[in-house]
Write an enzyme that holds these catalytic residues in place. Sequence first.
Site, short mmCIF file in Angstrom:
data_model
loop_
_atom_site.label_atom_id
_atom_site.label_comp_id
_atom_site.label_asym_id
_atom_site.label_seq_id
_atom_site.Cartn_x
_atom_site.Cartn_y
_atom_site.Cartn_z
N GLU A 46 -11.86 -6.91 -4.43
CA GLU A 46 -10.55 -7.36 -3.92
C GLU A 46 -10.61 -8.83 -3.53
OE1 GLU A 46 -7.47 -6.59 -0.18
OE2 GLU A 46 -9.44 -5.61 -0.21
N GLU A 48 -1.47 -0.63 4.19
CA GLU A 48 -2.54 -1.25 4.98
C GLU A 48 -1.91 -2.38 5.77
OE1 GLU A 48 -7.08 -2.93 4.42
OE2 GLU A 48 -5.47 -3.76 3.21
N GLN A 57 -2.91 -1.82 -2.27
CA GLN A 57 -2.63 -1.81 -0.83
C GLN A 57 -1.46 -2.76 -0.58
OE1 GLN A 57 -6.57 -3.16 0.27
NE2 GLN A 57 -7.10 -1.15 1.08
#
Length: 250
Positions: free
Chosen positions: A137, A235, A198
Amino acid sequence: MIKYCANLSTLFPELPFLERFGAARSAGFGAVEVLFPYDHPVPDMLDMLGRNEQSLAMITCPPPNYTGGERGFAAVPGREARFQQDFRRTLRYAKALGAKHIHIMAGAAAGPDALATFVANLRWATAFAPEQSLTIEPMANIAVPGYFLNDYVQALEIIKEVRAPHLGIQFDTWHAFQIHGNVGDIWAHVKNYVTHVQFAQSPSRNSPDVAGDIDFTSFMKQIKKDGYKGWVSGEYTPDGLTGSSLNWKA
């Protein structure tokens, strides 16, 4: 149909950790993710997952949490042994808990040596765990200063270089906007390699139904149109009780 997931490290902070599974189930979440589950007994978490009929979408490697812990070692030259040690531990947790993805954190590093180290460690990890889905990520410098992986184009190049079918991109809308300024455009560029999503609103990393930089209605329509089949995980930091921040899920 979008498969929504709740990040229990950020949502339901008003509750003790183990009670968050049930709260997420009551809110309609059939899957959860836990960034760093290592401070909690595996049997207790398994009990909560089973009792609430939930899947565990993702956990993060390395085990140390954000409070004083380094944010990964995978791209840090000279820390290969530490990376492998931590990855083995994370993999044990993933197998015990049935976690779909392991997010491998790159850590603070820069330059060609860091790139070579990251690629080599990812190749080692994908070979060591051929049946485990792994993700990387990109993270914005404003949030994680000095983090090696800080660009989605770079992440795509690394994925292609490693050439492992079970290594994908973890796409976070907040980081994507902070890095590239347009979530839709960068999604279009990397979407074929994204295995986990997310989301949080920018600039304050709060609920997507709060006004901000990102048009979540358009983004959700786009990922659905593109046939994305993975989880889409909240998130973000709720403004108040988590239940009042879930209007986007209706």
